[in-house]
Design a protein around this motif. Structure first.
Motif, PDB file in Angstrom:
ATOM      1  N   THR A 123       8.374 -41.657   7.605  1.00 54.02           N
ATOM      2  CA  THR A 123       8.170 -42.805   8.820  1.00 54.02           C
ATOM      3  C   THR A 123       8.107 -41.673   9.909  1.00 54.02           C
ATOM      4  O   THR A 123       7.206 -41.706  10.763  1.00 54.02           O
ATOM      5  CB  THR A 123       8.775 -43.809   8.973  1.00 54.02           C
ATOM      6  N   GLN A 124       8.985 -40.364   9.727  1.00 50.83           N
ATOM      7  CA  GLN A 124       8.783 -39.655  11.406  1.00 50.83           C
ATOM      8  C   GLN A 124       8.281 -38.351  10.796  1.00 50.83           C
ATOM      9  O   GLN A 124       7.116 -38.255  12.168  1.00 50.83           O
ATOM     10  CB  GLN A 124      10.640 -38.780  10.732  1.00 50.83           C
ATOM     11  N   MET A 125       7.182 -38.535   9.907  1.00 56.35           N
ATOM     12  CA  MET A 125       6.139 -37.462   9.370  1.00 56.35           C
ATOM     13  C   MET A 125       5.223 -38.228   9.839  1.00 56.35           C
ATOM     14  O   MET A 125       3.696 -37.890  10.821  1.00 56.35           O
ATOM     15  CB  MET A 125       5.738 -37.215   8.193  1.00 56.35           C
ATOM     16  N   ALA A 126       4.334 -39.405   9.629  1.00 54.96           N
ATOM     17  CA  ALA A 126       3.770 -40.555  10.113  1.00 54.96           C
ATOM     18  C   ALA A 126       3.515 -40.663  11.690  1.00 54.96           C
ATOM     19  O   ALA A 126       2.789 -40.604  12.636  1.00 54.96           O
ATOM     20  CB  ALA A 126       3.510 -42.021   9.224  1.00 54.96           C
ATOM     21  N   LEU A 127       4.759 -40.625  12.687  1.00 53.97           N
ATOM     22  CA  LEU A 127       4.614 -40.788  14.089  1.00 53.97           C
ATOM     23  C   LEU A 127       4.712 -39.570  14.739  1.00 53.97           C
ATOM     24  O   LEU A 127       3.976 -39.477  15.296  1.00 53.97           O
ATOM     25  CB  LEU A 127       6.405 -40.845  14.323  1.00 53.97           C
ATOM     26  N   PHE A 128       5.139 -38.349  14.138  1.00 57.13           N
ATOM     27  CA  PHE A 128       4.591 -36.981  14.603  1.00 57.13           C
ATOM     28  C   PHE A 128       3.054 -36.991  14.794  1.00 57.13           C
ATOM     29  O   PHE A 128       2.126 -35.915  15.435  1.00 57.13           O
ATOM     30  CB  PHE A 128       5.491 -35.301  13.731  1.00 57.13           C
ATOM     31  N   SER A 129       2.248 -37.216  12.870  1.00 59.66           N
ATOM     32  CA  SER A 129       1.569 -37.411  12.921  1.00 59.66           C
ATOM     33  C   SER A 129       0.775 -38.145  14.225  1.00 59.66           C
ATOM     34  O   SER A 129      -0.793 -37.913  13.915  1.00 59.66           O
ATOM     35  CB  SER A 129       1.081 -37.381  11.492  1.00 59.66           C
ATOM     36  N   LEU A 130       0.874 -38.980  14.451  1.00 59.53           N
ATOM     37  CA  LEU A 130       0.493 -40.115  15.671  1.00 59.53           C
ATOM     38  C   LEU A 130       0.254 -39.552  17.081  1.00 59.53           C
ATOM     39  O   LEU A 130      -0.861 -39.352  17.423  1.00 59.53           O
ATOM     40  CB  LEU A 130       1.285 -41.279  15.619  1.00 59.53           C
TER      41      LEU A 130
END
Length: 452
Positions: A123-130
Motif C-alpha cells: 500500500t505504501q508503494m502504491a501511495l508513493f507511485s501515486l
C-alpha cells in the motif's frame, strides 16, 4: 497558412528535415526526457520488480489504475494554466515555475519508492507511485503547453518527434534498461535512487530555456471580456465573488466552449476519436513485461532487447513520423500508425505461440517500437493542432486525458484476462481494439477532403 491536416504534400524533403535544427525543437528532446523518466518507474519497470518478488499478476494489473492519474489531469490543468506560483512565477514564468514544482514532486516520490519494500508495504508503494504519477501528470500538462506555445504550427511535428525521442530515451534506456541493470547488479533501492537523480536533466533544462510567449487572439479576448463585463454589471453577484467566478469561467468554461465553437458538429466525434486512437497499444503495454518474465526471458535479456534495441527503433519511428507529418500532413500518418500498431500487436501473439526466442523477441519489439514511435508523433501533432493557444494547457490536458482514460481503465483488467484466457487471446484482443481507430481516421480523411 496551409492546414496541418491537409492531405496534399506540404513542403520539400529538405525543409522537412531542416526543422530538427531549431533550438526549441532540440530543447524539447530534454524536456521529453524529463517527461518520460517517471512513466515506466510506476508501470513497466515497477511491474517487473513486483513480478520478480512474486506479486500476483492480478495485483500488478490493478497498479495500472495509478495511470488514471494521467487521464484525469484535466481537473487541475486549469489551475496550472492560470495560477501564478508565489515568487517562482515572477522569477521563471508560468510554465517554467510549474515544471520545477512538478519535478520536485517526482523526485520525492521516487525516493519514497526506492526505500519501500513492496513485499511488506504494498500500500505504501502504491501511495508513493501515486505521488510520482500525479507529479508526472502535472509536469506533462506544463510541458505540453510549452511545446505548443514555443513554436509555430509548422514545427509541431518536429517538436512531437524530439519530445518522443527524449521520452523514449528516458523511458526505455534509463528508467527501463539502466534501472533493470542496476536492480540486477545492486538492488531496486539503488536503481530507484539513481533514477531520482536523473530528474536533474529536466531541472537543468527548465533553468536554461526561456519562457514562451502566449498570444491570445482577439476573438478569445473578447469572449472572456464579455464575461468580465457581465459580472461587473450584475448586481445580484456579490463583489467578493465576482473575481473568482470570472477566473473560473475564463480558466475552466471558456476552453471547452472555445473547442466546441471551433469544431461545431465534429467536436464530439473528435473527442471520441481521441479516446480511442491509442487504446490498442496502451492496453497491451501494461502486461508486456510480465509476459517477458513468464516467457522465460531474464531481466538482462529484457534490458538488452526490449529497452536498448527497442528504443532505437522507437527513435527511428518518431523521427520518420516527424518528417512524414511535415511532408504529407497529419491524417495520412495517423492512418499508417493505427494500422501498424494493430498489426504489431498480433506479432506478440505469434511470439507467445512460438515460445522463448531471442530472435523472435527482437523482431517483434523492433516492429512494435517503430510503429509506436511513428503513431505517437503523428497523434501528438494532431492533438496540438486542435488547441487554442489561449488555453493550451487546459485543452491539451483534456485531449491527453481522454486519450488514456478509457485505455487505462480497461488495462487494469488485463491481468485478469490473461489469467483466464492466456497471452495469445490477450494479444489478439489488444490488436482488435485498434480497428475502430483505423475506421475513424479514414472518416476524418474523407471529411477533410470534402472541405478542401
Amino acid at each position: 497558412m496551409q492546414s496541418q491536416l491537409d492531405l496534399k504534400p506540404k513542403t520539400s524533403w529538405f525543409n522537412a528535415f531542416h526543422v530538427y535544427l531549431n533550438r526549441r525543437v532540440i530543447a524539447m528532446l530534454f524536456l521529453g526526457f524529463a517527461a518520460g523518466l517517471p512513466f515506466p518507474l510506476v508501470f513497466t519497470t515497477l511491474s517487473t520488480w513486483l513480478r520478480q518478488i512474486g506479486i500476483s499478476k492480478t495485483v500488478i494489473g490493478f497498479f495500472a489504475w495509478i495511470g488514471i492519474t494521467y487521464s484525469i489531469k484535466i481537473f487541475w490543468a486549469p489551475v496550472v494554466d492560470r495560477l501564478r506560483l508565489p515568487i517562482a512565477t515572477s522569477l521563471l514564468g508560468q510554465r517554467r515555475s510549474w515544471m520545477l514544482l512538478a519535478q520536485a514532486g517526482i523526485v520525492i516520490g521516487l525516493l519514497g519508492m526506492a526505500w519501500t519494500d513492496p513485499s511488506q508495504y504494498i500500500t505504501q508503494m502504491a501511495l508513493f507511485s501515486l505521488l510520482v504519477a500525479f507529479s508526472s501528470a502535472t509536469q506533462d500538462i506544463v510541458i505540453d503547453a510549452y511545446r505548443i506555445e514555443a513554436v509555430k504550427d509548422e514545427l509541431q511535428g518536429a517538436m512531437a518527434a524530439t519530445y518522443q525521442a527524449g521520452w523514449r530515451i528516458a523511458a526505455a534506456l534509463v528508467a527501463g534498461a539502466a534501472a533493470l541493470y542496476l536492480s540486477e547488479y545492486f538492488s531496486w533501492t539503488v536503481a530507484y535512487t539513481i533514477m531520482a537523480a536523473f530528474m536533474g536533466v529536466g531541472i537543468i533544462t527548465v533553468l536554461l530555456i526561456s519562457e514562451p510567449e502566449r498570444n491570445i487572439n482577439q476573438q478569445t479576448y473578447m469572449q472572456e471580456q464579455r464575461v468580465i463585463d457581465y459580472l461587473e454589471s450584475a448586481a445580484h453577484v456579490p463583489n467578493v465573488l465576482r473575481t473568482p467566478i470570472a477566473w473560473f469561467i475564463g480558466a475552466v468554461i471558456c476552453p471547452f466552449t472555445d473547442f466546441f465553437q471551433r469544431n461545431s458538429k465534429q467536436a464530439l466525434f473528435i473527442l471520441l476519436f481521441i479516446g480511442i486512437y491509442r487504446i490498442s497499444d496502451i492496453v497491451l503495454a501494461n502486461m508486456t513485461h510480465p509476459f517477458y518474465i513468464d516467457m522465460g526471458f531474464s531481466v538482462i535479456e529484457i534490458a538488452n532487447i526490449a529497452k536498448i534495441f527497442g528504443v532505437l527503433m522507437t527513435l527511428l519511428g518518431a523521427f520518420v513520423g516527424g518528417v512524414l507529418v511535415v511532408r504529407y500532413g497529419i491524417l495520412r500518418i495517423l492512418l499508417l500508425g493505427a494500422i501498424l500498431v494493430s498489426v504489431t500487436n498480433l506479432m506478440f501473439a505469434l511470439l507467445a505461440d512460438n515460445g522463448h526466442s531471442i530472435i523472435g523477441l527482437t523482431i517483434v519489439l523492433s516492429s512494435d517500437n517503430f510503429s509506436g514511435g511513428l503513431a505517437s508523433t503523428a497523434f501528438i501533432a494532431y492533438l496540438s493542432s486542435l488547441t487554442n493557444k489561449a488555453y493550451t494547457a487546459t485543452q491539451y490536458a483534456l485531449f491527453s486525458s481522454l486519450m488514456t482514460l478509457g485505455p487505462k481503465f480497461i488495462s487494469g483488467f488485463s491481468g485478469m484476462v490473461i489469467d483466464a484466457q492466456g497471452y495469445i487471446f490477450f494479444f489478439v484482443y489488444a490488436a482488435a481494439l485498434g480497428l475502430p481507430a483505423i475506421l475513424m481516421v479514414i472518416y476524418l480523411m474523407k471529411h477533410q477532403s470534402n472541405k478542401e
